[in-house]
Design a protein around this motif. Structure first.
Motif, PDB file in Angstrom:
ATOM      1  N   ASP A 157      11.042   1.942  19.583  1.00 49.99           N
ATOM      2  CA  ASP A 157      11.896   1.688  18.411  1.00 49.99           C
ATOM      3  C   ASP A 157      11.906   0.207  18.070  1.00 49.99           C
ATOM      4  N   PHE A 211      14.209   6.850  13.233  1.00 49.14           N
ATOM      5  CA  PHE A 211      14.839   5.925  12.284  1.00 49.14           C
ATOM      6  C   PHE A 211      14.132   4.580  12.233  1.00 49.14           C
TER       7      PHE A 211
ATOM      8  N   ILE B 161      20.570  -4.933  11.745  1.00 50.94           N
ATOM      9  CA  ILE B 161      19.567  -4.774  12.796  1.00 50.94           C
ATOM     10  C   ILE B 161      19.572  -6.006  13.697  1.00 50.94           C
ATOM     11  N   PHE B 211      20.519   3.752   8.074  1.00 52.11           N
ATOM     12  CA  PHE B 211      19.702   3.791   9.301  1.00 52.11           C
ATOM     13  C   PHE B 211      19.796   2.492  10.107  1.00 52.11           C
ATOM     14  N   CYS B 214      21.702   2.351  13.410  1.00 46.23           N
ATOM     15  CA  CYS B 214      21.273   3.105  14.581  1.00 46.23           C
ATOM     16  C   CYS B 214      20.960   2.195  15.757  1.00 46.23           C
ATOM     17  N   ASN B 215      21.329   2.631  16.951  1.00 51.27           N
ATOM     18  CA  ASN B 215      21.103   1.876  18.173  1.00 51.27           C
ATOM     19  C   ASN B 215      19.829   2.377  18.865  1.00 51.27           C
ATOM     20  N   PRO B 216      18.810   1.527  19.032  1.00 50.62           N
ATOM     21  CA  PRO B 216      17.581   1.991  19.676  1.00 50.62           C
ATOM     22  C   PRO B 216      17.775   2.409  21.133  1.00 50.62           C
ATOM     23  N   SER B 218      19.917   4.355  22.274  1.00 52.08           N
ATOM     24  CA  SER B 218      20.486   5.693  22.409  1.00 52.08           C
ATOM     25  C   SER B 218      19.454   6.650  22.992  1.00 52.08           C
ATOM     26  N   GLN B 224      22.813  10.085  11.930  1.00 48.46           N
ATOM     27  CA  GLN B 224      23.382   9.264  10.865  1.00 48.46           C
ATOM     28  C   GLN B 224      24.285  10.056   9.944  1.00 48.46           C
TER      29      GLN B 224
END
Lengths: 360, 344
Positions: A157, A211, B161, B211, B214-216, B218, B224
């Motif tokens: 990611d 995402f 981000i 988006f 969002c936490n990578p 996780s 979402q």
């Protein structure tokens, strides 16, 4: 016929020694730069090591680090030697060390060249390694509960977010792997069961992406699910599709990133190699000039300096003979220490003759 | 009785001048440092001026830049004076204005200290600016077709981000704004019409976040949409799920970022102030030692140096008396003029 013969007066020899002393100290700094470059390269590679399948790419930075440390040591010694070489008396201390030192430095310089060339030739190996590494990373993306692979999701990611890329070659690569773990799939639902049955391997394949593939340049909120079905989203025209996700593949992006780093590093290493070669040539001239002065006996006279005493062909021939003779020294015929009967009988007679006069 | 009296001979005077000259050069570099820190802070504020409502006060970075420049100039000047103090003929031309120079340096020092204090206090107005700015940022997130606001979406996404934050206080702030543009809503659909009808302002509100929240880290793919509806997702409880999206609010994240920057700058300015005080004391010693030569013609004679000629109390009463005399002097002049006017 000597190769590169130059005549030096006493003043010129002293000047040469001074200049070489300075150049050796600059080389020590160059060695530290080399060490720093190796360290930088190692850190850059280790950042994304998890998406590279083989670790052979780490040879290049390791060679640079070792060469950097060696350069510091060798040039420090060289500086000391050159400082002493200005004076013929002090040169006598170093006389025996000079030749091994020059051979050592020659090998070291060729290793630096090898390191520089390795930086340039790494591209094809890197491409293969990235292809396999990214493919595995995407396969194990969902295994956040398996020890050893639990950070692959996060790494991938962050890679896609930072480098603005998606998938291996493109975003469609995500359609071919199951990137949602079974832990989060409701196996009682008919939709899920249908999808699992729809392919041979029983994987939950969807036309959606994580995402991190979302592009920040898109004017509309990111569409991650049902990407290939443009009627599932309102007004999902060609332009929206173009801007929605990152278009580039991560393999190409990472390859370009590392190639540009390697090329810059390789260029600097090549320049350092040329500089080291220059210093080596200077030290060789100084060594031969000082030895000739000692041979002539008069410290104030002119002397010749050269790179090789005879031509290249003759030197190669004589070195080859030396190596051949090294191999021969353990053969029986030439060894005088081995007892051969004919020789000992002749030796006994003279010793008897010596004893008779002593007795009488 | 002078304050901190020290006896000087020629050798000691030369050593003092050299030391203070060195210190002045350090102080010049410190001035350059203050200038560059002001510049850096200004650039950082500019970078995120969109989230400060384009209303942020550039007073502090401008002040730092100004202080840095003045520090450089005064310290270079002081260094020149020190260098000349070794030569009596050159020093003679500086002697008359040295006292005024020292007094102005003291005033400038107190300004520097006030700047450091401001650095620590700047956090408070910044907090208010950020709250307003971020709220507007989220409101204009969807306006990617409006000139002047079309980059708000991109900037906000990149900020969330980079700083690992979501919304103003937390992710629920996104539920109160329509962040999906009307251009991408199908108004013929029943679901859209229901949502728009469900609130007073006619806004398309949903329990969803962009988006970039969002936490990578996780373990599961990012959820979402329908975040408060546990049954919409398998094995999901939004009360206990804490790795899905970033939990921190962007206001807190930006405040701590700028706060730590300002604390560092404030601490450095305090150190520069201390250095300045030291060079002023050094210059005062040079000044006093060169003006009390036992034999003015002989440069090798002994002399004394001090910080204040009399004790602190006496100096203070002297200053008070002088100021009173100045005030009385102007009064007497006025009275004298009036008498002259009546006489003539």
């Amino acid at each position: 016929m000597a190769v590169g013969k130059v005549t030096f007066t006493k003043a010129e020899r002293e000047k040469l020694a001074e200049v070489l002393w300075l150049l050796n100290w600059i080389s020590v700094v160059a060695g530290m730069i080399l060490f720093g470059l190796g360290l930088f390269l190692k850190i850059e590679i280790q950042k994304w090591q998890e998406v590279m399948s083989d670790q052979e790419i780490l040879y290049a930075p390791h060679i640079l680090i070792t060469m950097g440390l060696a350069a510091c040591g060798i040039n420090f010694l060289g500086g000391k030697i050159c400082l002493d070489c200005a004076d013929t008396n002090k040169f006598l201390h170093w006389k025996l060390v000079m030749m091994p030192y020059i051979i050592c430095t020659f090998f070291f310089t060729s290793c630096v060249l090898a390191g520089a060339l390795m930086c340039y030739s790494i591209r094809s190996q890197l491409e293969e390694s990235l292809f396999l590494g990214l493919r595995n990373a995407m396969r194990y993306y969902k295994d956040t509960d398996t020890p050893g692979r639990c950070y692959l999701k996060r790494t991938l990611d962050l890679l896609q977010i930072q480098f603005h890329c998606c998938g291996n070659t493109g975003y469609r690569d995500w359609f071919q792997v199951q990137w949602i773990s079974d832990r989060y799939l409701d196996m009682t639902s008919s939709a899920v069961v249908d999808r699992l049955r729809s392919n041979v391997q029983g994987k939950y394949l969807v036309d959606s992406v994580p995402f991190s593939c979302c592009s920040t340049l898109s004017p509309r909120p990111c569409i991650q699910q049902q990407i290939s079905n443009s009627s599932a989203h309102f007004s999902f025209d060609q332009q929206s599709q173009q801007l929605n996700l990152w278009k580039r593949g991560c393999r190409q992006t990472l390859l370009d990133h590392y190639t540009s780093i390697m090329q810059s590093v390789g260029l600097i290493v090549l320049l350092i190699w040329l500089f080291e070669l220059l210093v080596l040539t200077g030290v060789r001239y100084l060594q031969t000039a000082m030895e000739n002065v000692l041979r002539l006996g008069d410290p104030d006279s002119e002397s010749d300096g050269w790179i090789l005493e005879n031509s290249l062909a003759e030197t190669a021939h004589s070195n080859f003979n030396i190596i051949k003779n090294l191999g021969k020294c353990y053969q029986v015929d030439d060894d005088l220490n081995i007892n051969i009967p004919a020789a000992t009988a002749q030796q006994e007679v003279p010793s008897q003759q010596n004893q008779i006069p002593a007795a009488s | 009785m002078a304050l901190m009296l020290i006896k000087f001979d020629l050798k000691k005077r030369v050593k003092l001048a050299q030391t203070v000259w060195f210190m002045y050069w350090f102080a010049v570099m410190a001035g350059v440092l203050v200038f560059s820190m002001g510049l850096f802070f200004k650039i950082e504020l500019r970078k995120r001026s969109e989230f400060m409502d384009n209303n942020e006060s550039h007073f502090l970075p401008n002040l730092l830049i100004l202080m840095g420049l003045i520090t450089c100039v005064t310290n270079a000047f002081g260094g020149k004076i020190c260098y000349d103090s070794l030569d009596p003929s050159k020093f003679a031309k500086w002697k008359p204005m040295l006292k005024n120079f020292l007094v102005s340096c003291m005033c400038f020092n107190s300004l520097l200290l006030m700047t450091a204090l401001l650095c620590f206090l700047m956090r408070i107005p910044l907090q208010f600016t950020l709250t307003e700015g971020l709220k507007n940022g989220m409101r204009y997130y969807k306006d990617t077709d409006t000139p002047g606001r079309c980059y708000m979406k991109r900037t906000l996404d990149l900020m969330q981000i980079e700083f690992r934050c979501c919304g103003n206080d937390n992710y629920r702030d996104w539920f109160e704004f329509q962040w999906v543009s009307n251009r991408y809503l199908d108004f013929s659909s029943k679901e859209v019409k229901d949502r728009i009808g469900s609130n007073v302002d006619g806004q398309y509100l949903m329990d969803a976040v962009p988006f970039s929240c969002c936490n990578p880290s996780s373990p599961r793919p990012c959820i979402q949409y329908q975040m408060t509806n546990n049954s919409a997702h398998y094995s999901y409880d939004h009360h206990t799920e804490d790795l899905n999206v970033w939990k921190r609010g962007c206001r807190d994240a930006l405040l701590s970022y700028y706060g730590s920057m300002m604390n560092t700058i404030g601490a450095l300015v305090v150190l520069v102030t201390i250095l300045e005080v030291a060079v002023i004391i050094g210059l005062q010693y040079i000044h006093s030692s060169l003006s009390t030569l036992a034999n003015p013609e002989d440069p090798e004679s002994e002399s004394e140096g001090w910080i204040l000629e009399k004790t602190v109390k006496e100096t203070f009463t002297d200053i008070m008396a002088k100021m009173k005399a100045m005030g009385k002097g102007s009064k007497v002049e006025e009275g004298g003029e009036a008498v002259v006017a009546t006489v003539s």
